[in-house]
Scaffold this motif. Structure first.
Motif, PDB file in Angstrom:
ATOM      1  N   VAL A   1      24.371 -11.093 -21.691  1.00  0.00           N
ATOM      2  CA  VAL A   1      25.479 -10.182 -20.821  1.00  0.00           C
ATOM      3  C   VAL A   1      26.417 -11.059 -20.049  1.00  0.00           C
TER       4      VAL A   1
ATOM      5  N   HIS B   1      25.423  -2.245 -22.877  1.00  0.00           N
ATOM      6  CA  HIS B   1      27.231  -2.302 -22.665  1.00  0.00           C
ATOM      7  C   HIS B   1      27.913  -1.850 -21.847  1.00  0.00           C
TER       8      HIS B   1
ATOM      9  N   ILE C   1      20.160 -12.017 -25.755  1.00  0.00           N
ATOM     10  CA  ILE C   1      21.041 -10.651 -25.525  1.00  0.00           C
ATOM     11  C   ILE C   1      21.874 -11.071 -24.376  1.00  0.00           C
TER      12      ILE C   1
ATOM     13  N   VAL D   1      28.447  -6.414 -22.910  1.00  0.00           N
ATOM     14  CA  VAL D   1      27.337  -7.650 -24.247  1.00  0.00           C
ATOM     15  C   VAL D   1      27.949  -8.227 -25.231  1.00  0.00           C
TER      16      VAL D   1
ATOM     17  N   ALA E   1      20.931  -3.779 -26.435  1.00  0.00           N
ATOM     18  CA  ALA E   1      21.865  -4.215 -26.174  1.00  0.00           C
ATOM     19  C   ALA E   1      23.265  -3.201 -26.268  1.00  0.00           C
TER      20      ALA E   1
END
Length: 151
Positions: free
Chosen positions: A136, A101, A134, A117, A97
């Motif tokens: 995004v 990001h 995760i 993220v 992550a």
């Protein structure tokens, strides 16, 4: 250059050398964990904050594309008749992550304006597998023409 957002994320993660294979849409048959799966356009919609002038056919049109990056790992391995050892790599989902990001996804065929993220979910252990999902958001230009994958 990647042909899709999932391909650009795959290229980014492979370049970071986490030592985990990365797949688009699903792992190959019989793939043992750990592995990462990237799925795109879940959903993809118009970016209401940053879109061009509708009177200008050459204006950039922007979209917000939601992708998921799933990390699948084996939770434990048996070490004896009654004992196990944890094999889950704690912190790996957070490292993935963190690496996504704010990156620019240079392999994407369209200009990428931001990668953010949203969250990391840890799915409970099932069949001795643990999954982190995760979510995004990718803000990018809408493609003007078809991208032909390299062979």
């Amino acid at each position: 250059m990647a042909a899709t957002t999932a391909g650009a994320v795959k290229a980014r993660l492979e370049g970071l050398q986490f030592g985990v294979p990365v797949f688009r849409d699903g792992p190959r048959e019989g793939q043992a964990p750990p592995f990462i799966v990237v799925q795109e356009a879940m959903p993809m919609g118009m970016d209401s904050l940053a879109n061009g002038d509708f009177g200008d056919p050459a204006a950039e049109i922007n979209v917000v594309e939601t992708i998921t990056v799933d990390l699948v790992q084996q939770a434990r391995t048996k070490t004896g008749a009654r004992t196990t050892r944890v094999t889950e790599r704690y912190g790996l989902a957070e490292a993935i992550a963190h690496a996504l990001h704010g990156c620019q996804l240079p392999a994407h065929p369209a200009p990428v304006h931001s990668v953010r993220v949203q969250d990391i979910d840890r799915i409970p252990i099932e069949d001795n597998r643990v999954r982190h999902s995760i979510t995004v958001q990718v803000r990018r230009a809408l493609l003007r023409e078809e991208v032909v994958p390299r062979v």
